[in-house]
Design a protein around this motif. Structure first.
Motif: not given
Lengths: 225, 225
Positions: A42-54, A86-89, A105-109, B133-139
């Motif tokens: 995913y890219g920075e600033e993109e809406p966060a639709e999913y949460v991931y686990q490696v 936590n924020s949407g992006a 997993i969908r962030r929403q769920s 978020q602040h810590a990430e920007d500060h990194m």
DNA sequence: CGGGGGCTTGAGGCCACTCAACGATAGTGG
DNA sequence: CCACTATCGTTGAGTGGCCTCAAGCCCCCG
């Protein structure tokens, strides 16, 4: 973007990591996806639709300045959860370092479950706190440690996370390490050579990414508490 | 340690910041305490008994290396919540930069409320995420920005947080700024002089901590997105 | 009016950066 | 199977940005 869903079977590990151990959770569905080496998850600033686990592989999360300077904030290895916002992006860009399979997993769920389950919401906080702790430690490294100290700290961190049978196989390049530590790749190479010369570590075989630590105590003395 | 409790009246702002707006919360009691300039509020590794909010004044949170090198992770100004730990121990040392009055609440009682209130636990996560978020920007700043860029970024950050009537009154010394930005105090002074010479800012009166930004746009051009 | 803390400025040094060359390895296609 | 190429890593030489050390100024405060 997620063209091929490799598997759609819920995975127990994922759920247990977030605290939903016993009961089946019908609201949450876990999928898997495999990203080829070097591709963006995913890219920075993109809406966060999913949460991931490696599941397998390795991921780098980074920010870019407009002129291309890059700061990697974290490496995500097998088992690590990432992309939880936590924020949407998304606040980082995430890329597969090697071919990598992730559970998603969908962030929403997830938020839906968290709203009604104190255990789950507590674990979301716990995951966020772990990230925060890592970022705080990394600020100290980036702000105040010398190049040699940074490399030593990096080796100790990776040693804890991926040493098997005494050998540590780094998935990331010298450039990735440099951008994680806030130095240049040449400086990383020089520090590694210096540590090898000091008898602290050795390279195995012909691959420079396989490292064995010969003296962890002395390595730790190159870093500082 | 908290010898003199100045006031024990619950404060509405504190509660609303954590999402407990309407109902009275009998479980939570808010106290106040005033710390003199330069004194410690809590130490790194100490058990985290309280969570704090700055009422008036300013606080620095920092980590030390064993040889004395210091990295300030954040400045806490009026309204900021700090010392919120998920694990049981503080991960920074917190000191009052100037005479500072804080509101405080027992961590235990806060967790008690959070366990039963989805709103409160969500706000705990929200506060933690803001810190992250602040810590990430500060990194990114610490790992990849030049000295001049760091100082410009610092001025823009402080400008947003404490500019009144066009003048920004910094509570912290050049040494504090330096340890926040991962550079030396002389380098901070040189960067400020350079920006002043460029007409971007000016010092007011005979106190070098009162700064007026004459050209925010050009100041921003010294930093990078 | 003397002392001390905070800030600025100068001069010189050093650590990490830049630029460059080179070797080794893996992947590609003839 | 073997060039051919691209990628990655190491090492060397020289530069430069920030650090170190130092002096001096200003202001506050006793």
């Amino acid at each position: 973007m997620f063209a091929r869903i490799i598997a759609a079977t819920p995975h127990p590990n994922w759920l247990s990591d977030l605290g939903m151990t016993s009961r089946p959770e019908p609201l949450v569905s876990v999928s898997e996806f495999t990203h080829k080496k070097g591709t963006e998850i995913y890219g920075e600033e993109e809406p966060a639709e999913y949460v991931y686990q490696v599941k397998t592989g390795a991921v780098r999360s980074y920010k870019l300045l407009s002129d291309g300077r890059r700061q990697i904030g974290a490496f995500h290895l097998a088992g690590d959860i990432f992309g939880l916002e936590n924020s949407g992006a998304h606040r980082f860009t995430a890329e597969a370092i090697v071919d990598t399979t992730v559970r998603l997993i969908r962030r929403q769920s997830l938020e839906l479950v968290a709203a009604s389950s104190a255990v789950v919401s507590k674990n979301l906080l716990s995951v966020t706190t772990r990230d925060l702790q890592h970022a705080e430690d990394h600020m100290l490294l980036l702000g105040r440690k010398t190049a040699l100290e940074r490399v030593a700290a990096f080796l100790l961190e990776m040693d804890k996370r991926l040493t098997a049978a005494g050998v540590m196989t780094l998935p990331m390049s010298r450039l990735d390490i440099a951008d994680y530590l806030g130095i240049r790749l040449e400086t990383v190479a020089r520090a590694l050579s210096q540590l090898r010369g000091a008898g602290v570590l050795d390279f195995i075989g012909n691959n420079q990414r396989e490292i064995v630590l010969r003296d962890r105590v002395r390595l730790a003395s190159f870093d500082l508490a």
